[in-house]
Motif scaffolding. Structure first.
Motif, mmCIF file in Angstrom:
data_model
loop_
_atom_site.group_PDB
_atom_site.id
_atom_site.type_symbol
_atom_site.label_atom_id
_atom_site.label_comp_id
_atom_site.label_asym_id
_atom_site.label_seq_id
_atom_site.Cartn_x
_atom_site.Cartn_y
_atom_site.Cartn_z
ATOM 1 N N VAL A 41 0.469 24.863 12.072
ATOM 2 C CA VAL A 41 -0.286 24.696 13.320
ATOM 3 C C VAL A 41 0.508 25.218 14.514
ATOM 4 O O VAL A 41 -0.068 25.675 15.500
ATOM 5 C CB VAL A 41 -0.658 23.214 13.534
ATOM 6 N N GLY A 42 1.837 25.167 14.424
ATOM 7 C CA GLY A 42 2.652 25.658 15.524
ATOM 8 C C GLY A 42 4.129 25.611 15.188
ATOM 9 O O GLY A 42 4.543 24.967 14.222
ATOM 10 N N ILE A 43 4.938 26.296 15.993
ATOM 11 C CA ILE A 43 6.392 26.353 15.810
ATOM 12 C C ILE A 43 7.046 26.050 17.143
ATOM 13 O O ILE A 43 6.622 26.570 18.188
ATOM 14 C CB ILE A 43 6.850 27.746 15.327
ATOM 15 N N SER A 44 8.083 25.204 17.122
ATOM 16 C CA SER A 44 8.834 24.935 18.357
ATOM 17 C C SER A 44 10.261 25.460 18.211
ATOM 18 O O SER A 44 10.820 25.513 17.112
ATOM 19 C CB SER A 44 8.837 23.430 18.668
ATOM 20 N N LEU A 45 10.835 25.831 19.348
ATOM 21 C CA LEU A 45 12.141 26.494 19.381
ATOM 22 C C LEU A 45 12.966 25.965 20.545
ATOM 23 O O LEU A 45 12.419 25.616 21.596
ATOM 24 C CB LEU A 45 11.974 28.008 19.541
ATOM 25 N N ALA A 46 14.288 25.927 20.353
ATOM 26 C CA ALA A 46 15.193 25.544 21.447
ATOM 27 C C ALA A 46 16.532 26.226 21.241
ATOM 28 O O ALA A 46 17.030 26.324 20.113
ATOM 29 C CB ALA A 46 15.383 24.028 21.492
ATOM 30 N N VAL A 47 17.125 26.724 22.342
ATOM 31 C CA VAL A 47 18.442 27.351 22.269
ATOM 32 C C VAL A 47 19.473 26.616 23.122
ATOM 33 O O VAL A 47 20.669 26.851 23.005
ATOM 34 C CB VAL A 47 18.392 28.840 22.682
ATOM 35 N N GLU A 48 19.015 25.741 24.003
ATOM 36 C CA GLU A 48 19.927 24.959 24.816
ATOM 37 C C GLU A 48 19.272 23.621 25.142
ATOM 38 O O GLU A 48 18.041 23.523 25.215
ATOM 39 C CB GLU A 48 20.294 25.703 26.104
ATOM 40 N N TYR A 50 21.921 7.715 19.365
ATOM 41 C CA TYR A 50 22.984 8.624 19.807
ATOM 42 C C TYR A 50 22.758 9.226 21.193
ATOM 43 O O TYR A 50 23.700 9.752 21.792
ATOM 44 C CB TYR A 50 23.170 9.749 18.783
ATOM 45 N N LEU A 51 21.505 9.175 21.674
ATOM 46 C CA LEU A 51 21.222 9.755 22.990
ATOM 47 C C LEU A 51 20.718 8.730 23.996
ATOM 48 O O LEU A 51 20.658 9.021 25.189
ATOM 49 C CB LEU A 51 20.173 10.867 22.857
ATOM 50 N N GLY A 52 20.310 7.556 23.503
ATOM 51 C CA GLY A 52 19.667 6.599 24.394
ATOM 52 C C GLY A 52 18.336 7.124 24.903
ATOM 53 O O GLY A 52 17.875 6.781 25.985
ATOM 54 N N TYR A 53 17.678 7.945 24.074
ATOM 55 C CA TYR A 53 16.457 8.649 24.471
ATOM 56 C C TYR A 53 15.297 8.135 23.633
ATOM 57 O O TYR A 53 15.386 8.073 22.408
ATOM 58 C CB TYR A 53 16.650 10.149 24.231
ATOM 59 N N THR A 54 14.193 7.757 24.284
ATOM 60 C CA THR A 54 13.000 7.314 23.571
ATOM 61 C C THR A 54 12.048 8.492 23.414
ATOM 62 O O THR A 54 11.525 9.010 24.399
ATOM 63 C CB THR A 54 12.299 6.164 24.320
ATOM 64 N N THR A 55 11.842 8.915 22.188
ATOM 65 C CA THR A 55 11.020 10.094 21.923
ATOM 66 C C THR A 55 9.533 9.772 21.967
ATOM 67 O O THR A 55 9.118 8.624 21.831
ATOM 68 C CB THR A 55 11.340 10.655 20.527
ATOM 69 N N THR A 56 8.740 10.821 22.133
ATOM 70 C CA THR A 56 7.297 10.705 21.939
ATOM 71 C C THR A 56 7.049 10.707 20.438
ATOM 72 O O THR A 56 7.527 11.587 19.720
ATOM 73 C CB THR A 56 6.569 11.904 22.577
ATOM 74 N N ARG A 57 6.313 9.714 19.936
ATOM 75 C CA ARG A 57 6.069 9.622 18.505
ATOM 76 C C ARG A 57 4.732 10.258 18.154
ATOM 77 O O ARG A 57 3.856 10.415 19.004
ATOM 78 C CB ARG A 57 6.108 8.156 18.043
ATOM 79 N N ASP A 100 10.722 17.883 19.868
ATOM 80 C CA ASP A 100 11.376 17.804 18.559
ATOM 81 C C ASP A 100 12.519 18.806 18.450
ATOM 82 O O ASP A 100 13.620 18.476 17.999
ATOM 83 C CB ASP A 100 10.351 18.063 17.445
ATOM 84 N N ALA A 101 12.248 20.054 18.812
ATOM 85 C CA ALA A 101 13.301 21.075 18.728
ATOM 86 C C ALA A 101 14.420 20.781 19.718
ATOM 87 O O ALA A 101 15.613 20.923 19.400
ATOM 88 C CB ALA A 101 12.705 22.455 18.986
ATOM 89 N N ASP A 102 14.047 20.358 20.921
ATOM 90 C CA ASP A 102 15.034 20.049 21.959
ATOM 91 C C ASP A 102 15.950 18.896 21.522
ATOM 92 O O ASP A 102 17.176 18.996 21.595
ATOM 93 C CB ASP A 102 14.293 19.690 23.255
ATOM 94 N N ILE A 103 15.354 17.797 21.043
ATOM 95 C CA ILE A 103 16.147 16.629 20.659
ATOM 96 C C ILE A 103 17.008 16.940 19.441
ATOM 97 O O ILE A 103 18.147 16.451 19.323
ATOM 98 C CB ILE A 103 15.234 15.415 20.385
ATOM 99 N N ASP A 135 11.364 23.896 14.570
ATOM 100 C CA ASP A 135 10.590 22.853 13.909
ATOM 101 C C ASP A 135 9.169 23.364 13.745
ATOM 102 O O ASP A 135 8.686 24.146 14.570
ATOM 103 C CB ASP A 135 10.587 21.565 14.746
ATOM 104 N N THR A 136 8.522 22.954 12.660
ATOM 105 C CA THR A 136 7.131 23.357 12.452
ATOM 106 C C THR A 136 6.211 22.160 12.649
ATOM 107 O O THR A 136 6.592 21.017 12.398
ATOM 108 C CB THR A 136 6.913 23.910 11.029
ATOM 109 N N GLU A 137 5.010 22.427 13.103
ATOM 110 C CA GLU A 137 3.950 21.428 13.154
ATOM 111 C C GLU A 137 2.850 21.877 12.202
ATOM 112 O O GLU A 137 2.507 23.064 12.147
ATOM 113 C CB GLU A 137 3.398 21.282 14.572
#
Length: 928
Positions: free
Chosen positions: A364-371, A460-467, A496-499, A350-352
């Protein structure tokens, strides 16, 4: 759409007081009611409403006391323990940034009712947060009820009917019959909810019940007759007023910035530890008394989730847990993540950026997730004072480029088209974009939820994200992401990348379980993502001088319309003022008010003006003025301002998840809404031009939805007309009116065209009559004749209705589904709407699938069409409804035309031929 939440503060205060145990803080101050209200408010604010009001009763008598002296006479005085919590409640509400409304002479219900209907009329989505059944009378499109303390939701007439056994419009009569013991409004003795609902089902209204009273048998009949004198008064007492004079309108109720320091002090004083924790700081807490904060902590968990959407199905607990995130600031960390990405089969990214416009935004930044549960954020552009040193952008992009551009390495995103644009503009051409969670959700069920990450995570996750607003603020005080501190930025961006990765783990198996849907996702939607990204990046040239000329002419004609309106009215007035227009049309000219606003005032909208346009010339002049004003403000004035300074072109944004049927929509600018039925609207297309040495080619499917109707219904008459290349509307007229083709009149062809297209959209005989300006009986005769000539069409329509009733969804030719949640609604209007959608969606959705397939095919061929200098000989620049528009070298246009027509006609195999009309010109109007 913006949303207004109206909180019934008086109701919640009493409900919380009676529902919760007598809690207190360490100082012995009562906190039970306050605790319940605060947690309700926290749940409400997590939904990020745009406008909010906390409405409470003002002290003193109301107009209902004047109507009935015994109104609420049996209510005991407010308990001291509750009274002590009122001021702290107000202090907290105010510190949360919420306006508190008290209006003397009326109740909180009336204030809420007035604001709700005014807001709905103004295009806002309205949520009334209450537990009071009386508000069910206000439920309508755009107005829903949510009990934030229990999570229950009443969002439609059907929901009111299911809950109370009567429709929303009958709630007032329902309450009048039963009475209200709490407000000391006596109803019909022994008449409870079932009896009241039964009477209203049989007699329709309170007046109908009153009229039937003399014939009512048994004791209940006697009770009804005994109550007759007071029932009209009951109705007045239980009717929520919607015409209260208020100092503030709905759009004056914007949520203000919270006073965090005041909240810390209040939460600390009253022992609200969870609320205090959410502020991101701490305040000295009083020593906890037994039964105080510890018991509050247990209760808070129950309320914290109130109103949140429940996750779907069983979710792996690991997918709902908080993750562990790393901020990458050194080359050693960066190389470690590069190795992780190389070792993985694929990864989420994901990009910011510092702007929403992908064609101008700076990375401004890049986020990454593999698991799941582990992610990293690599900041490259945070430039606030004191920001820690970050890796140079080029170093980061050089390290990631081989992975991002490797087509064999699967990439995953959420609405990744934006990220493809950003990275392309920074020198990285992403390849191997394999999955997109927004599209997985959309294809799986387009109507189940919104498809943004926050909504998907909750569902789908029952997870409240940071907005975003949580870290950057909102409104005028919102800062650029480049100004957000690295700790907050990293937690937000890495999440963002994790979710995204977690959502894919949940959605992919559900999609794979329905092979037809997975095929739509794999063969149509995902291949279209890079195609749309290229179309958006190509953009279109705009002739600013032509638009300025049109603006001048439109302004001149608007002035002429204003002068004509002044002449017709006999005085000058503001044509843009509904209030002044009401006075001229209905008070001074005495025209009938055939359409009313929700407040019961004469409407001046387009429908209302059309309804009286035959009775006076002024409404038609006003409609003409509005049409000219809209063209000028939306297109001729605005389009030149939207030219990208870097490219010199206008770049629209296409949305794959914008319409439930699968049709593409566009925004900034919205090209789908350029009017083409008027000369003025069509002239706008003259400003979409080809640059020197190039031409525009427009290719449009001919009557594609009618052709799909012929294919899906298998009707021999329709198939024959298309196979023979006949004018299908003329052929229909010949069939319906029993004439030879050459004998069909223009009016008969017009009627046949209205029937052909009207039936696809579920038009009734009443709608057809209005469309053609004929009486309903004649329109019904036309429909009957049509079905007698095309019986397979009638059978197809009934088959679709039945399929929807049995399965709950209908499908396109390619297997895309549209779920119809109201197909079994008890409300006839909702059910009829679902039935119309059941007929139309297979055709509109199939047309959408066909043009998407065509776009992918044409784009694949265009990629290799380059001149000696390596430049594209042709570009796909626009998609509007069933039309594709291209820009090409003049000497390449014939080749392009042949290839595009061939690929568009080959995009589907139907029982009738697909036909493409095409044209060439120096501008879009010439080519169309």
């Amino acid at each position: 759409m913006s949303r207004l939440v109206l909180i019934d503060g008086s109701s919640y205060l009493y409900r919380a007081f009676h529902a919760l145990p007598p809690l207190s803080n360490a100082a012995g101050e009562p906190t039970g009611a306050l605790f319940g209200v605060v947690n309700m408010l926290r749940a409400t604010l997590k939904e990020k409403p745009d406008y909010v009001a906390f409405v409470v009763d003002a002290p003193g008598k109301t107009f209902r006391d004047d109507l009935y002296a015994e109104y609420k006479a049996n209510r005991p005085p407010m308990p001291d323990e509750l009274r002590a919590q009122v001021q702290p409640m107000c202090d907290i509400v105010h510190a949360l940034g919420i306006d508190i409304l008290r209006v003397p002479g009326v109740e909180a219900d009336d204030v809420i009712g007035t604001l709700a209907l005014a807001a709905a009329a103004d295009g806002l989505e309205v949520t009334i947060s209450t537990g009071d059944k009386d508000f069910a009378q206000l439920v309508r499109p755009g107005v829903i009820l949510v009990n934030t303390m229990t999570g229950s939701r009443t969002d439609s007439d059907a929901a009111v009917l299911d809950k109370f056994g009567v429709r929303a419009a009958q709630i007032v009569d329902y309450l009048a019959l039963m009475g209200d013991a709490v407000d000391n409004v006596p109803g019909v003795e022994k008449c409870g909810p079932k009896t009241a609902a039964k009477w209203l089902a049989e007699y329709g209204t309170l007046d109908g019940v009153i009229a039937a009273a003399p014939a009512m048998k048994g004791k209940i009949g006697e009770n009804l007759r005994a109550a007759l004198p007071r029932l009209p008064l009951n109705r007045d007492l239980v009717t929520i007023r919607t015409d209260v004079a208020l100092e503030q309108g709905p759009r004056d109720l914007q949520l203000r910035e919270q006073d965090v320091e005041v909240l810390r002090g209040l939460y600390g004083r009253y022992g609200f530890t969870q609320a205090l924790r959410e502020l991101g700081g701490s305040a000295p807490l009083p020593e906890v008394a037994e039964g105080g904060t510890s018991s509050l902590r247990g209760t808070a968990a129950g309320y914290a989730k109130a109103g949140d959407a429940a996750p779907v199905g069983e979710v792996d607990a690991a997918l709902a847990a908080k993750g562990e995130y790393e901020t990458v600031l050194t080359d050693e960390q960066l190389q470690a993540w590069v190795q992780r990405l190389r070792a993985a089969d694929g990864f989420a990214f994901d990009t910011e950026t510092d702007a929403l416009d992908a064609m101008r935004a700076r990375l401004v930044g890049i986020s990454l997730a593999v698991e799941p549960g582990t992610a990293a954020y690599i900041p490259v552009g945070h430039d606030y004072p004191g920001a820690p040193p970050q890796l140079p952008m080029e170093q980061v992009l050089d390290a990631l480029r081989p992975l991002l551009e490797d087509a064999a390495k699967d990439k995953l995103g959420q609405h990744g088209k934006y990220d493809l644009h950003v990275l392309r503009r920074h020198g990285v051409e992403v390849r191997g974009y394999a999955d997109d969670t927004m599209l997985e959700s959309f294809v799986f069920n387009s109507t189940a939820t919104r498809h943004d990450m926050d909504s998907l995570a909750q569902r789908y996750l029952g997870y409240t994200t940071t907005r975003f607003e949580d870290v950057a603020g909102k409104g005028a005080k919102q800062i650029s992401f480049s100004q957000v501190g690295l700790d907050e930025a990293s937690a937000y961006a890495a999440e963002d990348a994790d979710i995204t990765l977690r959502l894919h783990r949940v959605l992919a198996p559900q999609l794979a379980a329905v092979p037809a849907l997975e095929k739509v996702y794999r063969d149509i939607e995902m291949p279209l993502v890079p195609v749309l990204a290229r179309v958006e990046a190509n953009g279109v040239c705009i002739d600013g001088a032509e638009l300025r000329r049109q603006s001048v002419e439109l302004s001149s004609r608007m002035l002429a319309a204003q002068q004509k309106a002044t002449e017709l009215a006999g005085r000058s007035f503001n044509l843009d003022s509904p209030k002044q227009l009401q006075a001229v049309l209905f008070d001074e000219l005495g025209l009938p008010a055939l359409v009313k606003t929700p407040k019961g005032q004469p409407s001046t909208n387009e429908e209302a003006l059309e309804a009286i346009a035959e009775q006076h010339e002024l409404p038609r002049v006003i409609l003409e003025y509005r049409g000219l004003a809209k063209l000028r403000s939306t297109y001729t004035d605005k389009l030149p301002e939207m030219v990208n300074p870097d490219t010199g072109r206008v770049h629209t944004s296409y949305h794959q998840s914008g319409a439930a049927t699968g049709r593409l929509s566009s925004s900034d600018p919205n090209l789908q809404n350029i009017p083409i039925r008027t000369d003025d609207g069509r002239r706008i297309r003259k400003a979409f031009v080809a640059p020197p040495g190039r031409k525009l080619l427009a290719c449009d499917y001919s009557q594609i939805e009618l052709r799909i109707m012929a294919h899906l219904s298998g009707d021999p008459g329709l198939i024959r007309a298309f196979e023979q290349g006949l004018d299908v509307h003329r052929a229909t007229a010949a069939e319906v009116f029993g004439r030879a083709l050459e004998e069909v009149t223009a009016n008969e062809r017009r009627a046949a065209k209205a029937i052909n297209f009207g039936l696809m959209y579920g038009m009734s005989a009443f709608g057809l009559a209005k469309n053609l300006g004929i009486d309903r009986g004649q329109a019904q005769d036309y429909v009957s004749l049509y079905f007698s000539r095309y019986p397979a069409v009638r059978d197809f329509m009934e088959r679709m209705r039945e399929q929807a009733r049995e399965q709950g969804y209908v499908e396109t030719l390619f297997g895309r589904r549209l779920y119809l949640n109201d197909i079994h609604a008890r409300n006839q209007n909702l059910r009829a709407g679902a039935e119309r959608a059941a007929i139309n969606a297979p055709m509109q959705g199939t047309a959408a699938d066909i043009i998407k397939r065509a776009m992918v095919s044409v784009d694949g061929w265009l990629t290799d069409q380059r001149n000696a200098s390596g430049e594209n000989r042709a570009l796909m620049i626009l998609q509007v409804h069933d039309e594709l528009v291209f820009e090409a070298d003049a000497d390449f246009i014939d080749t392009l035309r042949g290839e595009v027509e061939a690929r568009m006609t080959a995009a589907a195999s139907l029982r009738v031929p697909l036909v493409v009309d095409s044209g060439v010109g120096d501008n879009w109007d010439e080519a169309h």
